[in-house]
Scaffold this active site. Structure first.
Site, PDB file in Angstrom:
ATOM      1  N   LYS A 114     -13.808  -4.341   6.145  1.00 62.58           N
ATOM      2  CA  LYS A 114     -13.593  -4.867   7.499  1.00 62.58           C
ATOM      3  C   LYS A 114     -14.112  -6.295   7.607  1.00 62.58           C
ATOM      4  CE  LYS A 114     -12.128  -0.881   9.519  1.00 62.58           C
ATOM      5  NZ  LYS A 114     -13.045   0.228   9.771  1.00 62.58           N
ATOM      6  N   LYS A 197       3.810   4.345  -0.727  1.00 62.84           N
ATOM      7  CA  LYS A 197       3.538   5.272   0.362  1.00 62.84           C
ATOM      8  C   LYS A 197       4.028   4.753   1.706  1.00 62.84           C
ATOM      9  CE  LYS A 197      -1.024   5.888   2.485  1.00 62.84           C
ATOM     10  NZ  LYS A 197      -1.151   4.927   3.541  1.00 62.84           N
ATOM     11  N   LYS A 200       1.509   2.622   8.210  1.00 65.25           N
ATOM     12  CA  LYS A 200       1.669   1.679   9.321  1.00 65.25           C
ATOM     13  C   LYS A 200       1.576   0.248   8.819  1.00 65.25           C
ATOM     14  CE  LYS A 200      -1.052   4.115  12.265  1.00 65.25           C
ATOM     15  NZ  LYS A 200      -0.526   5.478  12.228  1.00 65.25           N
TER      16      LYS A 200
END
Ligand code: ADP
Ligand code: TRP
Length: 332
Positions: A114, A197, A200
Site C-alpha cells: 500500500k 485471472k 477488478k
C-alpha cells in the site's frame, strides 16, 4: 448436537462482484452458511484506510450488501452485518493497538504494498489494518477465517495478537483463529483477455450486475487465436481460458461438443463464444434481477443489517466486557 463453530469473513466494500469473486469465494460462503455458524460483515471501517474520504460510503456498502444477498447469503442462516454498526470492534482495536508494535506492522507485505501504491496517504489506519482485522475476529472469538493467499499474513498477525494478549495479561482468554478450508479445490476463474485471472484491477471482469448486452459484447471480444490447423493440437492459453469458463457455466455436453470441434479443427470461435455468452447470461441474469430488486428495497436491507448487528453485538458486548475486566478497567 454440538454447537457449530463461528467462522467469520470480512468483505471490503470495493466494487461489484465478478464471476471470479463468485466462483472463487462467494459460492463457498453460501455453502459455509450451512456448515458453520457463519458471520459475514462489510468492512467499511477498513475501506477508509485506502479511501479516507469516500464519495459515497453508504452507497458502496449498500451495493455490496445487495450483491451478496442476491447471490445467496442468507440472513436467516448467517449473521450479516456492517462493521461500523459494531463499535465494540473499534474499542477492541484501540486496546489491541497498545500491544501491537510498529516494527512488526511496518514489515507486513500488504502495508509495504500500500505504501508503494499510495505514497501520498500512508496513514496510521493503514499501518494498523491487521490490528483492526484481528479485532473483527477476536470480538466474536471466531475460531476460523477463510483466507486467500493475500490474507494469510493478516490472519497470522491476528493469531499473534491473540497469543500476546493472553501472555501479557496472564490469561487463557483468546484462542488463536485458524484458516477455514472450504473443503474443495478453489477454482481460479480466468479473464477473457488471455491473461491469467479475472479481476477488478485487471479490467477484464464479467460482472454479475452487467446487463445482457454488455456480457455478450465482452465475451464476443474475448481473445482467440487463428484456430487449430493440426488435429488434436494443444490449446493456447486464451483458448484454455474460454474452455475453463465454459466448464464453469455451460452444460458438459456443450463443452464436449466444442472440445471435439477443437480436436478435429472444425471449431468456429464465433459459435463457441456465442454459446458461452448465452450460458453466462443464463447464469447471471437472475442474479442481476435480484441485485436490482434488493437494492431498491431499503426496508429489507435495513431489516437485514439491524438483525445482523443485534446478533453480532451479543458476542461483541460479552467479549469487550471481559477484555475490559482482564485489563483492569473497573466502574466506580
Ligand atoms: P478482485 O480481483 O476483484 O479485486 P478481490 O481481490 O477483492 O478480487 O477478491 C475477493 C475474493 O474473490 C477473494 O476471495 C478472491 O480469492 C476471489 N477471487 C477474485 N478473483 C478471482 C478469480 N479470478 N478466480 C477465483 N477467485 C477469485
Ligand atoms: N482484509 C480482508 C480483505 O481485504 C477483509 C477483512 C477485514 C477480513 N476484516 C476481516 C477478512 C476479518 C476476514 C476476517 O479481504
Amino acid at each position: 448436537m454440538a454447537e457449530k463453530e463461528i467462522v467469520l469473513s470480512g468483505i471490503r466494500p470495493t466494487g461489484n462482484l465478478h464471476l471470479g469473486n463468485y466462483f472463487g469465494a462467494v459460492k463457498n460462503f453460501i455453502k459455509m452458511q450451512h456448515d458453520t455458524n457463519a458471520y459475514f460483515f462489510i468492512a467499511d471501517y477498513h475501506s477508509l484506510t485506502t479511501h479516507p474520504t469516500p464519495g459515497d460510503l453508504h452507497g458502496n456498502v449498500k451495493q455490496v450488501l445487495a450483491e451478496y444477498l442476491a447471490t445467496g447469503l442468507d440472513p436467516e442462516l448467517a449473521t450479516i452485518y456492517v462493521q461500523s454498526d459494531l463499535p465494540e470492534t473499534a474499542e477492541l482495536y484501540l486496546l489491541l493497538n497498545m500491544n501491537a508494535y510498529i516494527g512488526e506492522l511496518e514489515r507486513t507485505t500488504s502495508f509495504k504494498d500500500k505504501v508503494r501504491k499510495q505514497p501520498e496517504n500512508v496513514n496510521a489506519g493503514l499501518l494498523t489494518y491487521p490490528v483492526l482485522m484481528a479485532a473483527d475476529i477476536l470480538i466474536h472469538k471466531a475460531k476460523k477465517v477463510p483466507v486467500g493467499k493475500d490474507q494469510e499474513q493478516n490472519l497470522e498477525m491476528a493469531r499473534k495478537f491473540a497469543k500476546r494478549f493472553n501472555r501479557i495479561y496472564n490469561v487463557e482468554y483468546f484462542d488463536e483463529p485458524i484458516p477455514y478450508n472450504f473443503g474443495e479445490e478453489l477454482v481460479k476463474v480466468p479473464g477473457l483477455d488471455g491473461s491469467g485471472k479475472m479481476g477488478k484491477s485487471e479490467g477484464n471482469g464479467l460482472y454479475l450486475i452487467d446487463d445482457e448486452k454488455t456480457i455478450r459484447k465482452k465475451v464476443m471480444k474475448a481473445k482467440t487465436d487463428a484456430g487449430p490447423t493440426e488435429p488434436n493440437s494443444e490449446k493456447p492459453q486464451e483458448i484454455v481460458n474460454l474452455f475453463t469458463l465454459a466448464n464453469i457455466v455451460s452444460k458438459p455436453e456443450t463443452v464436449k461438443f466444442f472440445n471435439e470441434a477443437y480436436s478435429d479443427c472444425s471449431i468456429r470461435y464465433g459459435d463457441f463464444k456465442k454459446q458461452l455468452a448465452e450460458d453466462i447470461v443464463q447464469f447471471t441474469m437472475p442474479i442481476r434481477e435480484r441485485i436490482l430488486s434488493i437494492s431498491a428495497d431499503d426496508a429489507y436491507l435495513s431489516k437485514v443489517v439491524k438483525m445482523g448487528a443485534e446478533k453480532a453485538r451479543e458476542s461483541a458486548v460479552k467479549t469487550l466486557k471481559e477484555v475490559r475486566e482482564i485489563i483492569g478497567f473497573r466502574h466506580f
